[in-house]
Design an enzyme around this catalytic site. Sequence first.
Site, PDB file in Angstrom:
ATOM      1  N   HIS A 260       0.150   1.932   1.272  1.00 27.66           N
ATOM      2  CA  HIS A 260       1.390   2.951   0.504  1.00 27.66           C
ATOM      3  C   HIS A 260       0.905   3.268  -0.697  1.00 27.66           C
ATOM      4  O   HIS A 260       0.185   2.722  -1.366  1.00 27.66           O
ATOM      5  CB  HIS A 260       2.879   2.219   0.375  1.00 27.66           C
ATOM      6  CG  HIS A 260       3.935   2.956  -0.258  1.00 27.66           C
ATOM      7  ND1 HIS A 260       4.441   3.918   0.175  1.00 27.66           N
ATOM      8  CD2 HIS A 260       4.349   2.674  -1.310  1.00 27.66           C
ATOM      9  CE1 HIS A 260       5.210   4.587  -0.497  1.00 27.66           C
ATOM     10  NE2 HIS A 260       5.175   3.505  -1.496  1.00 27.66           N
TER      11      HIS A 260
ATOM     12  N   CYS B  60       4.248   9.858   1.113  1.00 25.63           N
ATOM     13  CA  CYS B  60       4.013   9.049   0.053  1.00 25.63           C
ATOM     14  C   CYS B  60       2.627   9.428  -0.777  1.00 25.63           C
ATOM     15  O   CYS B  60       2.641   9.609  -1.630  1.00 25.63           O
ATOM     16  CB  CYS B  60       4.001   7.600   0.037  1.00 25.63           C
ATOM     17  SG  CYS B  60       2.597   6.870   1.133  1.00 25.63           S
TER      18      CYS B  60
END
EC number: 3.4.19.12
Length: 530
Positions: A334, A89
């Site tokens: 994230h 990510c």
Amino acid sequence: MEDDSLYLGGEWQFNHFSKLTSSRPDAAFAEIQRTSLPEKSPLSCETRVDLCDDLAPVARQLAPREKLPLSSRRPAAVGAGLQNMGNTCYVNASLQCLTYTPPLANYMLSREHSQTCHRHKGCMLCTMQAHITRALHNPGHVIQPSQALAAGFHRGKQEDAHEFLMFTVDAMKKACLPGHKQVDHHSKDTTLIHQIFGGYWRSQIKCLHCHGISDTFDPYLDIALDIQAAQSVQQALEQLVKPEELNGENAYHCGVCLQRAPASKTLTLHTSAKVLILVLKRFSDVTGNKIAKNVQYPECLDMQPYMSQQNTGPLVYVLYAVLVHAGWSCHNGHYFSYVKAQEGQWYKMDDAEVTAASITSVLSQQAYVLFYIQKSEWERHSESVSRGREPRALGAEDTDRRATQGELKRDHPCLQAPELDEHLVERATQESTLDHWKFLQEQNKTKPEFNVRKVEGTLPPDVLVIHQSKYKCGMKNHHPEQQSSLLNLSSSTPTHQESMNTGTLASLRGRARRSKGKNKHSKRALLVCQ
């Protein structure tokens, strides 16, 4: 005054003043000392984009700069989402921000570099050209980023998005340079990448005893902002350029009066970049803990108050991308990003998902990296798009971008990686690893007593964690679809031939994250007596 320069044995000497001291070779920037404070500095810039007048002869002696396209080739609508290949990510979020950087995207879409590139393999510019072209020309789809983009950096676990961003920018800058090993610093400052992201700091020290002035110019590609005592980006910038008093044990050794004396030190932006990368220092270098506070950042930012030259009118930048970290430390969380398409609409780019977003949502994030572009540059590219043929507008069916064929559902993150398109991705060999790159970064820096990025657990040698949650317990409650999965290494690990040769990378932290009170490059001094 003569407007010429001499190049002698690796040294640049300027014939602008009556008396000069010998300059040291291989300098990254120049230091000029004067005996009195003039009404106007002889190093003042005519324009913000070019080097100052006294450094201009150096730039004119170099090879011609790569020219940026004058018209926009970028589609107006948003492009593709990016498949998460397992803890990538941070790669996807960084790539999306670069993809929607107008000057870079337009240059890549022009294919000017690939038509003249002499590298047979391992060229980051060619690899980025293939990626940006695919991403922007495949709206409504999800594409797999090339493994070559993160070769030498990705090790199967989450890394810092800003480190990867500057790793990529530095690799692209190296790809602009000639193939020979010995390239002077001034040549690096004329590359395409420096034209887009680069500028110069001006560190000015004024001796309070003899009023002599020392000006030091240092190149930058990004600007790191301390946010501990700042509530907004503007406050952080004000703290950065606030004058610093040098006295007592920290007194300045003046090169003019040749004694230690109290002095005033001021750091300002001498030249402005077309694109500003502002990094909010959210993570502790020792513990890795995150400063999880809201720092306000505007949609339009006037950088004129932080420039060396004042009274030249506003210098307005507009926000076009935001890289966000969700989590509590550098060890978990994230990454995703927000980007502004050429049509003016904002989109949230969260791996494979691309959703429309409002400016209110964009400005309310705990941003990690902010991307600003000069307003005049943005308007020029926008006008070019409005005059050209635009691709179809983003429809409601495309708002949530998931693959229609072989749909990428987040409750099934374990996916077999398809083969890369050979006509888009170069196969190369790996020479520089992440460990080697970080070693080069840290060799001149005092290291902490423990490794904050140490892997806490050990996995069997035949498995690989795919997109392991960095939220630990918190992610299980809010993002159950991002929990760990296992994939056999034989099907996911890139081969030696598929890795990319990025070359030996120079230290980025000492250059990209410039500290206010330190000079991290070798200097050459020019002593001027007036």
